[in-house]
Design a protein around this motif. Structure first.
Motif, PDB file in Angstrom:
ATOM      1  N   ALA A  41       0.836  -1.209   0.000  1.00 55.07           N
ATOM      2  CA  ALA A  41       0.000   0.000   0.000  1.00 55.07           C
ATOM      3  C   ALA A  41       0.867   1.253   0.000  1.00 55.07           C
ATOM      4  O   ALA A  41       0.529   2.263  -0.630  1.00 55.07           O
ATOM      5  N   LYS A  42       2.006   1.194   0.684  1.00 56.18           N
ATOM      6  CA  LYS A  42       2.919   2.338   0.727  1.00 56.18           C
ATOM      7  C   LYS A  42       3.437   2.667  -0.662  1.00 56.18           C
ATOM      8  O   LYS A  42       3.426   3.832  -1.087  1.00 56.18           O
ATOM      9  N   ASP A  43       3.886   1.647  -1.400  1.00 58.48           N
ATOM     10  CA  ASP A  43       4.390   1.872  -2.760  1.00 58.48           C
ATOM     11  C   ASP A  43       3.272   2.370  -3.673  1.00 58.48           C
ATOM     12  O   ASP A  43       3.499   3.226  -4.536  1.00 58.48           O
ATOM     13  N   TYR A  44       2.083   1.830  -3.501  1.00 55.53           N
ATOM     14  CA  TYR A  44       0.935   2.262  -4.308  1.00 55.53           C
ATOM     15  C   TYR A  44       0.693   3.756  -4.145  1.00 55.53           C
ATOM     16  O   TYR A  44       0.489   4.488  -5.126  1.00 55.53           O
ATOM     17  N   HIS A  45       0.723   4.238  -2.922  1.00 52.30           N
ATOM     18  CA  HIS A  45       0.427   5.653  -2.663  1.00 52.30           C
ATOM     19  C   HIS A  45       1.547   6.574  -3.124  1.00 52.30           C
ATOM     20  O   HIS A  45       1.320   7.767  -3.337  1.00 52.30           O
ATOM     21  N   HIS A  48       1.228   5.041  -8.912  1.00 51.73           N
ATOM     22  CA  HIS A  48       0.685   3.823  -9.514  1.00 51.73           C
ATOM     23  C   HIS A  48       0.112   4.143 -10.890  1.00 51.73           C
ATOM     24  O   HIS A  48       0.048   5.316 -11.281  1.00 51.73           O
ATOM     25  N   SER A  54      -5.412  -0.727  -5.393  1.00 50.86           N
ATOM     26  CA  SER A  54      -4.388  -1.328  -4.549  1.00 50.86           C
ATOM     27  C   SER A  54      -4.868  -2.684  -4.029  1.00 50.86           C
ATOM     28  O   SER A  54      -5.911  -2.779  -3.386  1.00 50.86           O
ATOM     29  N   LYS A 132      -1.162   9.609  -8.415  1.00 49.87           N
ATOM     30  CA  LYS A 132      -1.288   9.629  -6.951  1.00 49.87           C
ATOM     31  C   LYS A 132      -2.764   9.546  -6.534  1.00 49.87           C
ATOM     32  O   LYS A 132      -3.070   9.537  -5.346  1.00 49.87           O
ATOM     33  N   GLN A 133      -3.657   9.487  -7.543  1.00 49.26           N
ATOM     34  CA  GLN A 133      -5.088   9.445  -7.276  1.00 49.26           C
ATOM     35  C   GLN A 133      -5.529   8.007  -7.048  1.00 49.26           C
ATOM     36  O   GLN A 133      -5.566   7.208  -7.975  1.00 49.26           O
ATOM     37  N   ALA A 134      -5.850   7.663  -5.801  1.00 44.80           N
ATOM     38  CA  ALA A 134      -6.260   6.300  -5.482  1.00 44.80           C
ATOM     39  C   ALA A 134      -7.583   5.967  -6.161  1.00 44.80           C
ATOM     40  O   ALA A 134      -8.476   6.814  -6.269  1.00 44.80           O
TER      41      ALA A 134
END
Length: 274
Positions: A41-45, A48, A54, A132-134
């Motif tokens: 999750a850290k790398d995703y944020h 991505h 995620s 950076k937009q989840a």
């Protein structure tokens, strides 16, 4: 019991469920799909692909005394539903381009009944992880079913080593296979296993980056393997060997993955060979 387990291995004839695609191919897709980022999750944020959800591979297994096992079907049902999994929608997975996390996630999804899975392989993929937009997933009502064709345990692996109709593949480094080094208190390998080290899956490119070899070279690693045999892959904890599992699928081989792998084998104090 022994006959029953060997019978289960004999009838296991797993069809290829996962395909390798390039980022360029993925960009041209128009069919419905779910895009999953298998990294932490850290790398995703930190960045991505646009539209990626995620789905850390760490959320798919339990750690039991250092041994990683896929979570039970009961435990995974809610997770799969929360991630929006649907049986009739293609799934696309990526990681940092090593495919270690992506292959492990793909294997778990196969284990729980999903078939239409694709892994993105792209040397420059990390450079494209700029969003950076989840992306929020839309919950589904997917009800997983267990696919035993892809799953092996310690007992099945031990019996496979005693039967000429089966093969065991160790994806750990060569020095660990021969017993010179080990991450556990057991040195050597599962009796009957052959070694196809994870390092053979990669090469250095012109920029000095470690990248996955072209698919034709990867498939060629298994040219001498018997198409009539049922194979079981293992490593230490299950990432290198799920990549090995996936590559053996691409080579047209019947293959299962030993969940728990060498850490589980060592804790059970089972026989080892050198």
């Amino acid at each position: 019991m022994r006959r029953w387990i060997l019978g289960l291995l004999l009838v296991s004839c797993h069809l290829q469920s996962v395909e390798l695609i390039s980022f360029e191919e993925f960009q041209s897709w128009e069919k419905p799909h779910l895009l999953y980022d298998a990294r932490s999750a850290k790398d995703y944020h930190l960045g991505h692909l646009i539209g990626a959800i995620s789905f850390p591979v760490s959320s798919t297994y339990n750690n039991r005394n250092g041994v990683l096992f896929a979570r039970s079907i009961t435990d995974m049902t809610q997770t799969l539903q929360d991630k929006g999994v649907q049986a009739d929608v293609a799934i696309v997975i990526y990681d940092d381009s090593s495919l270690l996390d992506a292959s492990r996630l793909a294997w778990v999804l196969e284990l729980y009944g999903l078939r239409n899975i694709h892994l993105i392989n792209d040397v420059n993929l990390p450079d494209k992880l700029a969003s950076k937009q989840a992306t929020a997933s839309l919950p589904s009502e997917y009800l997983p079913t267990l696919n035993p064709d892809v799953l092996a345990n310690a007992r099945m692996t031990q019996l496979a080593g005693l039967n000429g109709g089966f093969g065991i593949v160790d994806n750990r480094p060569r020095s660990h296979f021969v017993g010179e080094q080990s991450h556990t208190d057991k040195f050597g390998h599962v009796p009957g296993a052959v070694n196809v080290p994870k390092d053979e899956f990669y090469r250095l490119n012109a920029e000095g980056q470690t990248v996955l070899k072209p698919l034709n070279e990867l498939v060629a690693l298994f040219d001498d393997f018997d198409r009539d045999k049922q194979y079981i892959t293992y490593c230490y904890r299950g990432k290198a060997s799920t990549l090995g599992f996936f590559l053996m699928q691409q080579a047209g081989l019947k293959v299962m993955h030993y969940d728990g792998s060498w850490f589980d084998w060592s804790q059970r104090d089972l026989p080892v060979a050198k």
